[in-house]
Design a protein around this motif. Structure first.
Motif, mmCIF file in Angstrom:
data_model
loop_
_atom_site.group_PDB
_atom_site.id
_atom_site.type_symbol
_atom_site.label_atom_id
_atom_site.label_comp_id
_atom_site.label_asym_id
_atom_site.label_seq_id
_atom_site.Cartn_x
_atom_site.Cartn_y
_atom_site.Cartn_z
ATOM 1 N N ASN A 73 -6.223 7.545 -3.041
ATOM 2 C CA ASN A 73 -6.742 6.515 -2.391
ATOM 3 C C ASN A 73 -6.525 5.212 -3.222
ATOM 4 O O ASN A 73 -6.803 5.272 -4.398
ATOM 5 C CB ASN A 73 -7.974 6.920 -1.804
ATOM 6 C CG ASN A 73 -8.538 6.043 -0.824
ATOM 7 O OD1 ASN A 73 -7.749 5.673 -0.152
ATOM 8 N ND2 ASN A 73 -9.628 6.083 -0.360
ATOM 9 N N VAL A 74 -6.486 4.178 -2.473
ATOM 10 C CA VAL A 74 -6.554 2.973 -3.066
ATOM 11 C C VAL A 74 -7.375 2.005 -2.154
ATOM 12 O O VAL A 74 -7.457 2.098 -1.015
ATOM 13 C CB VAL A 74 -5.285 2.232 -3.317
ATOM 14 C CG1 VAL A 74 -4.648 2.258 -1.964
ATOM 15 C CG2 VAL A 74 -5.357 0.671 -3.974
ATOM 16 N N GLU A 75 -8.301 1.052 -2.588
ATOM 17 C CA GLU A 75 -9.195 0.245 -1.767
ATOM 18 C C GLU A 75 -8.223 -0.838 -1.054
ATOM 19 O O GLU A 75 -7.437 -1.703 -1.729
ATOM 20 C CB GLU A 75 -10.115 -0.466 -2.744
ATOM 21 C CG GLU A 75 -11.007 0.503 -3.285
ATOM 22 C CD GLU A 75 -12.010 1.156 -2.339
ATOM 23 O OE1 GLU A 75 -12.320 0.424 -1.110
ATOM 24 O OE2 GLU A 75 -12.432 2.356 -2.295
ATOM 25 N N ASN A 76 -8.554 -1.057 0.225
ATOM 26 C CA ASN A 76 -7.897 -2.164 0.980
ATOM 27 C C ASN A 76 -8.007 -3.503 0.333
ATOM 28 O O ASN A 76 -7.199 -4.160 0.455
ATOM 29 C CB ASN A 76 -8.100 -2.140 2.348
ATOM 30 C CG ASN A 76 -7.470 -0.856 3.138
ATOM 31 O OD1 ASN A 76 -6.640 -0.120 2.587
ATOM 32 N ND2 ASN A 76 -8.304 -0.354 4.250
ATOM 33 N N SER A 77 -9.154 -3.670 -0.181
ATOM 34 C CA SER A 77 -9.586 -4.776 -0.680
ATOM 35 C C SER A 77 -8.613 -5.124 -2.006
ATOM 36 O O SER A 77 -8.346 -6.409 -2.239
ATOM 37 C CB SER A 77 -10.934 -4.926 -1.088
ATOM 38 O OG SER A 77 -11.100 -3.757 -1.900
ATOM 39 N N ALA A 78 -8.202 -4.165 -2.755
ATOM 40 C CA ALA A 78 -7.256 -4.133 -3.829
ATOM 41 C C ALA A 78 -5.844 -4.574 -3.621
ATOM 42 O O ALA A 78 -5.238 -5.506 -4.059
ATOM 43 C CB ALA A 78 -7.188 -2.885 -4.665
ATOM 44 N N ILE A 96 -8.807 -6.390 7.199
ATOM 45 C CA ILE A 96 -8.166 -5.248 6.462
ATOM 46 C C ILE A 96 -7.937 -4.129 7.197
ATOM 47 O O ILE A 96 -7.295 -2.988 6.915
ATOM 48 C CB ILE A 96 -9.046 -4.982 5.372
ATOM 49 C CG1 ILE A 96 -10.496 -4.797 5.772
ATOM 50 C CG2 ILE A 96 -9.236 -6.145 4.198
ATOM 51 C CD1 ILE A 96 -11.505 -3.888 4.493
ATOM 52 N N THR A 136 -4.845 5.614 4.434
ATOM 53 C CA THR A 136 -4.129 6.370 3.583
ATOM 54 C C THR A 136 -3.124 7.579 3.920
ATOM 55 O O THR A 136 -2.042 7.628 3.615
ATOM 56 C CB THR A 136 -5.096 6.555 2.167
ATOM 57 O OG1 THR A 136 -5.413 5.309 1.839
ATOM 58 C CG2 THR A 136 -4.188 7.150 1.124
ATOM 59 N N LYS A 159 0.936 -1.212 -0.052
ATOM 60 C CA LYS A 159 0.044 -0.046 0.015
ATOM 61 C C LYS A 159 0.762 1.469 -0.076
ATOM 62 O O LYS A 159 0.467 2.133 -0.905
ATOM 63 C CB LYS A 159 -0.818 -0.009 1.201
ATOM 64 C CG LYS A 159 -1.933 1.126 1.018
ATOM 65 C CD LYS A 159 -3.007 1.004 2.365
ATOM 66 C CE LYS A 159 -3.927 2.092 2.540
ATOM 67 N NZ LYS A 159 -4.952 1.976 3.279
ATOM 68 N N SER A 196 -5.839 -8.274 -2.538
ATOM 69 C CA SER A 196 -6.317 -8.992 -3.706
ATOM 70 C C SER A 196 -4.913 -9.246 -4.271
ATOM 71 O O SER A 196 -4.539 -10.328 -4.664
ATOM 72 C CB SER A 196 -7.297 -8.490 -4.493
ATOM 73 O OG SER A 196 -7.131 -9.156 -5.783
#
Length: 212
Positions: A158-163, A181, A187, A148, A166
């Motif tokens: 911002n970036v999704e934690n799920s991404a 998560i 962020t 991250k 994954s």
């Protein structure tokens, strides 16, 4: 007297070009003179005297490894490799001094996702082989936050934690799974650590309705 003075004066533009300018015109003239000395013994004495002068004029060369060898090489260059003396070192070949350095091969490490970095992916590969369950869980959390951080360093958005989780699962071949998560740092916290100001959301201004 006037005629003699005019003949004695010479301009730099009329003189032969210096091979190594740091030593100056006088040293160049000394080497030119030494080349013409017929006695080999006297020529050798002159060459050693010139080397001493060159060392005194450039004391910084004393910090260079084997600086005396460097001085002899410079003298040969300044003599256009025409001075015939008994050097304590092997006489350099003009061609060897003009050779271009060999091109160095730099490692070209390819990563599947450039924003994560090759070494992060390499660490994931090694961590996925760890058989200690407790240690692997610790490494999973650590590497997820590293992914991250690397992503935000390049994209600063911002970036999704799920991404992130994954990608971690994908890069580890399904062996590293971060189920919680909430263990990922926020962020804004990461952006402050890397010295990047988070982007402010663009406010949409409502258009005022015109009165009819």
């Amino acid at each position: 007297m006037e005629e003699y003075t005019m003949n004695a004066l010479s301009y730099n533009t009329e003189r032969a070009q210096l091979h190594i300018q740091e030593y100056g015109r006088n040293v160049q003239n000394m080497i030119n003179y030494a080349k013409k000395i017929e006695s080999r013994e006297e020529r050798n004495l002159a060459a050693r005297a010139i080397i001493d002068v060159m060392g005194q004029l450039n004391p910084h060369l004393r910090d260079v490894e084997d600086y005396t060898h460097k001085l002899w090489t410079h003298m040969y260059i300044m003599s256009n490799f025409e001075i015939d003396v008994d050097s304590p070192y092997e006489i350099p070949e003009p061609e060897s001094l003009s050779e271009r350095p060999k091109i160095m091969n730099y490692p070209r490490n390819k990563s599947k996702y450039g924003h994560f970095g090759f070494y992060a992916e390499k660490m994931i590969e090694e961590a996925s082989e760890n058989e200690d369950v407790e240690e692997q869980e610790y490494l999973t959390e650590l590497l997820a936050n590293l992914l991250k951080k690397n992503y935000l360093t390049f994209h600063t958005q911002n970036v999704e934690n799920s991404a992130i989780t994954s990608h971690l699962k994908e890069l580890s071949g399904g062996k590293l799974k971060l189920t919680d998560i909430s263990l990922l740092k926020p962020t804004n916290t990461i952006l402050k650590q890397v010295g990047v100001a988070p982007k402010k959301p663009i406010k949409k201004h409502k258009q005022k309705k015109r009165r009819k």
